[in-house]
Design an enzyme around this catalytic site. Structure first.
Site: not given
Length: 153
Positions: A42-45
């Site tokens: 996952s990413d931190k958007t």
């Protein structure tokens, strides 16, 4: 004749085991896929923290936008028109407002909703585009073609 029952029992058992691992499974058939998953990236958007997916980078009209949404003045009329038509007519997602917080809430597919939020961010009227179009045929997303298309009059 006993095969469907055996499969259902096996899937129900898998759902229970996954619940013990704190994995919520809403569709029993999905546990076959999730059971084989070894890592989740996952990413931190804001997808996890805010429960809202957003567009953060893009390449529009020959210019790269890294971490900042383009302003409407940075896009030519042709690029804006293509962007609005392409997103508004090829998605079903809508944007509402959370009754408690007033924050945007995506109704429908999260990825499509992120693109509709992009349109809203550049000041485009995606609802007017959808209302004005007469849809002739919708070609649903196909994983082989990796596209979705809408024919309009």
């Amino acid at each position: 004749e006993g095969l469907p029952l055996a499969v259902t029992i096996a899937l129900a058992y898998s759902v229970k085991k996954m619940q013990a691992d704190q994995n919520l499974v809403r569709v029993m058939a999905a546990c076959e896929t999730m059971g084989g998953c070894t890592s989740i990236c996952s990413d931190k958007t804001g997808t996890l923290t805010e429960n809202l997916m957003t567009v953060v980078d893009g390449f529009l009209g020959g210019a790269a936008f890294d971490g900042v949404l383009p302003k409407a003045s940075q896009l030519s009329d042709g690029v804006k028109r293509a962007l609005v038509d392409g997103i508004a007519l090829n998605s079903k997602a809508c944007i509402g407002a959370d009754a408690g917080t007033g924050r945007p809430e995506i109704i429908g597919n999260r990825t499509e909703g992120a693109l509709v939020l992009l349109l809203r961010g550049i000041g485009a009227d995606w609802r007017a585009c959808r209302d004005a179009a007469t849809v002739q045929k919708v070609y649903a997303f196909n994983s082989v073609r990796k596209t979705r298309a809408t024919a309009v009059a």
